[in-house]
Write an enzyme that holds these catalytic residues in place. Structure first.
Site, mmCIF file in Angstrom:
data_model
loop_
_atom_site.group_PDB
_atom_site.id
_atom_site.type_symbol
_atom_site.label_atom_id
_atom_site.label_comp_id
_atom_site.label_asym_id
_atom_site.label_seq_id
_atom_site.Cartn_x
_atom_site.Cartn_y
_atom_site.Cartn_z
ATOM 1 N N CYS A 223 -6.884 1.802 -3.308
ATOM 2 C CA CYS A 223 -5.455 1.673 -3.616
ATOM 3 C C CYS A 223 -4.682 2.938 -3.264
ATOM 4 O O CYS A 223 -3.617 2.886 -2.646
ATOM 5 C CB CYS A 223 -5.254 1.370 -5.100
ATOM 6 S SG CYS A 223 -6.143 -0.077 -5.684
ATOM 7 N N ASP A 224 -5.212 4.079 -3.710
ATOM 8 C CA ASP A 224 -4.428 5.311 -3.664
ATOM 9 C C ASP A 224 -4.820 6.260 -2.538
ATOM 10 O O ASP A 224 -4.138 7.261 -2.300
ATOM 11 C CB ASP A 224 -4.551 6.041 -5.011
ATOM 12 C CG ASP A 224 -3.992 5.202 -6.147
ATOM 13 O OD1 ASP A 224 -3.134 4.348 -5.875
ATOM 14 O OD2 ASP A 224 -4.417 5.383 -7.301
ATOM 15 N N CYS B 243 -8.972 4.441 -8.132
ATOM 16 C CA CYS B 243 -9.202 3.436 -7.094
ATOM 17 C C CYS B 243 -8.945 4.041 -5.711
ATOM 18 O O CYS B 243 -7.791 4.179 -5.293
ATOM 19 C CB CYS B 243 -8.290 2.232 -7.318
ATOM 20 S SG CYS B 243 -8.481 0.962 -6.034
#
Length: 521
Positions: A350-351, A347
């Site tokens: 997200c990261d 993701c």
């Protein structure tokens, strides 16, 4: 820090509070403390039952930028370390509203499991404020704490606690620790949390005696899956006046992880989280039993099918619609699984922030891969895209956007061979030039895998016929090899995995199930 519009909304929420909630902020010095103090002061001013108190908690809080919530002068077990703005702002607002008496909307079975815990559970949830998956985890565990005094939780902004991030070698969010030990990381949700919790403490299920489905009559239609296909199927069935149950680990499914949606006809632009919420709202408009945050572990076939849930519940149904969707496909090379959360990610939203000013790779040259590269290019130092085929598969508009960026490089005809790591940290990628068959090594701090989807059909082995790719084989009416069992969406052999197609297939499956019920019951 709070706009007049946000303050007005908070005032409306606070007017419904029934119990005083105090933000207790740890005293001390920190470069971000003044900003946090202003932030909390602004929120506290929006309601008569909201208060802010600066207090030396004698080491109970992590830092001068940590604060906890007290409801009616009693601890709630909820702590925030950092400034919960961005995606986590809603987590804070929901926490103080629920602490004050607003209804907790967790599935009843989940609540039964949580309230049965009779040992001390201390959660730490490491987040990034740009992560759209993190709030679901934070909000779920916050509710755990409100339901049970034995449970406490702390949201930790990884961007402000780099020393802890380095010490625990965290490279992905959300990352959840339980009593000081890693519980889960990467893409997780409430269903996965409950599953992990039960794995560590199996006695919890035994102690949870209540069964919300014990008196549930035989259902006309049961839908497994809460994505676009499953929600459409459930709504169509409910509109026919049928008894309908939906079993899903989360409403929205894979859509919830999609940020930009611009091809959902009649809606010019939306996001996955918003569309997921809209689907849930529409679902709740109908008389539909929702068993969220659980999965089906076993299916007994027959005229009446019996489903065994991970909660221990059993549901009987006349027809079954499978709409379990798909998940990110893994590379299947050495070093991938071992380094998930330590440099291997799926993701970019997200990261991505964990790789600021670093070199990263994106595996996959389709739409998702090129979109990920474009998103990451604004955060990281450089992005290298690896595509297995001689040409990219992404839409031309995306490719044009990517090639205009100076810090995006594209390598075609490349086969990933191995993810390289040292001391539990990704250091690079080994790949083969498919034209020359020569192997090369490139240094990277992160590897983002974007190579498509694999169907969530593992639990269906022996239940219905599957293709060699694991997809449920269906005909044009969404019928499977088993009478009374239908399937729709990304889990099936229907081509083109798109939201709008999944919704159409879900509707079709439901209409076919209705015809089956008329003829057979």
């Amino acid at each position: 820090m709070l706009s007049p519009e946000i303050k007005q909304a908070l005032q409306a929420y606070a007017s419904k509070m029934t119990q005083k909630v105090t933000f207790v902020l740890q005293t001390g010095e920190h470069p971000k403390r003044a900003e946090l103090l202003e932030f909390l002061t602004g929120i506290a001013e929006t309601g008569d039952l909201l208060a802010l108190e600066e207090r030396d908690t004698q080491g109970k809080l992590r830092s001068p930028i940590s604060f906890t919530l007290e409801a009616g002068d009693k601890p709630t077990g909820i702590t925030f370390s950092g400034i919960p703005s961005g995606h986590e702002f809603n987590s804070l607002v929901l926490a103080y509203l629920q602490a004050s008496g607003t209804e907790i909307k967790l599935d009843e079975s989940v609540q039964n499991i949580v309230t049965s815990v009779d040992e001390t559970l201390n959660f730490e949830v490491f987040v990034s404020l740009s992560c759209h998956n993190c709030p679901d985890v934070v909000q779920a565990i916050n509710q755990f704490a409100l339901l049970n005094d034995n449970i406490s939780t702390e949201m930790i902004d990884g961007g402000l606690f780099q020393e802890v991030i380095e010490e625990r070698n965290i490279q992905g969010v959300p990352t959840v620790y339980l009593n000081g030990e890693l519980l889960a990381n990467g893409k997780i949700d409430t269903a996965k949390l409950i599953e992990k919790l039960v794995e560590k403490h199996p006695s919890i299920l035994e102690k949870s005696q209540k069964n919300p489905t014990e008196n549930l009559p035989v259902q006309d239609v049961t839908v497994i899956g809460g994505g676009p296909a499953g929600v459409a199927a459930a709504i169509y069935a409910a509109r026919k006046g049928l008894a309908v149950t939906v079993i899903a680990d989360r409403v929205g499914g894979q859509v919830k992880d999609t940020m930009g949606i611009e091809n959902f006809i009649s809606v010019v632009e939306t996001t996955g989280p918003k569309l997921s919420q809209d689907m849930l709202t529409h679902l709740q408009e109908h008389d539909i039993t929702l068993r969220e945050h659980f999965k089906v572990e076993k299916i007994e076939k027959g005229d009446i099918k019996r489903l065994h849930l991970s909660s221990g519940e059993q549901i009987e149904t006349k027809t079954l619609i499978i709409a379990t969707g798909a998940k990110w496909r893994e590379l299947g090379v050495p070093g991938e699984k071992e380094n998930i959360g330590n440099g291997v990610a799926y993701c970019p939203h997200c990261d991505g922030p964990f790789f600021k000013d670093k070199d990263v790779a994106v595996i996959g040259g389709g739409n998702s891969g090129i979109e990920a590269a474009i998103d990451l290019a604004g955060i990281v130092k450089s992005v290298t895209v690896f595509e297995f085929m001689p040409e990219l598969k992404a839409d031309k508009v995306l490719v044009d956007s990517a090639t205009k960026r100076d810090n995006i490089r594209i390598i075609k005809n490349a086969a990933t061979e191995q993810v390289l790591a040292e001391s539990s940290k990704v250091t690079g990628l080994q790949y083969q030039d498919r034209a020359t068959e020569e192997s090369h090594v490139e240094p990277f701090a992160g590897i983002f895998v974007q190579i498509g989807l694999v169907p969530n059909s593992q639990f269906l082995d022996g239940v219905v016929e599957l293709s060699k790719f694991g997809e449920v084989i269906v005909n044009e009416r969404c019928e499977t090899s088993e009478p009374g069992i239908f399937a729709c969406g990304d889990v099936t052999t229907v081509p083109y995995k798109q939201i709008i197609i999944a919704m159409g297939e879900g509707s079709k499956a439901s209409l076919t199930a209705f015809e089956y019920l008329i003829k057979n019951f």
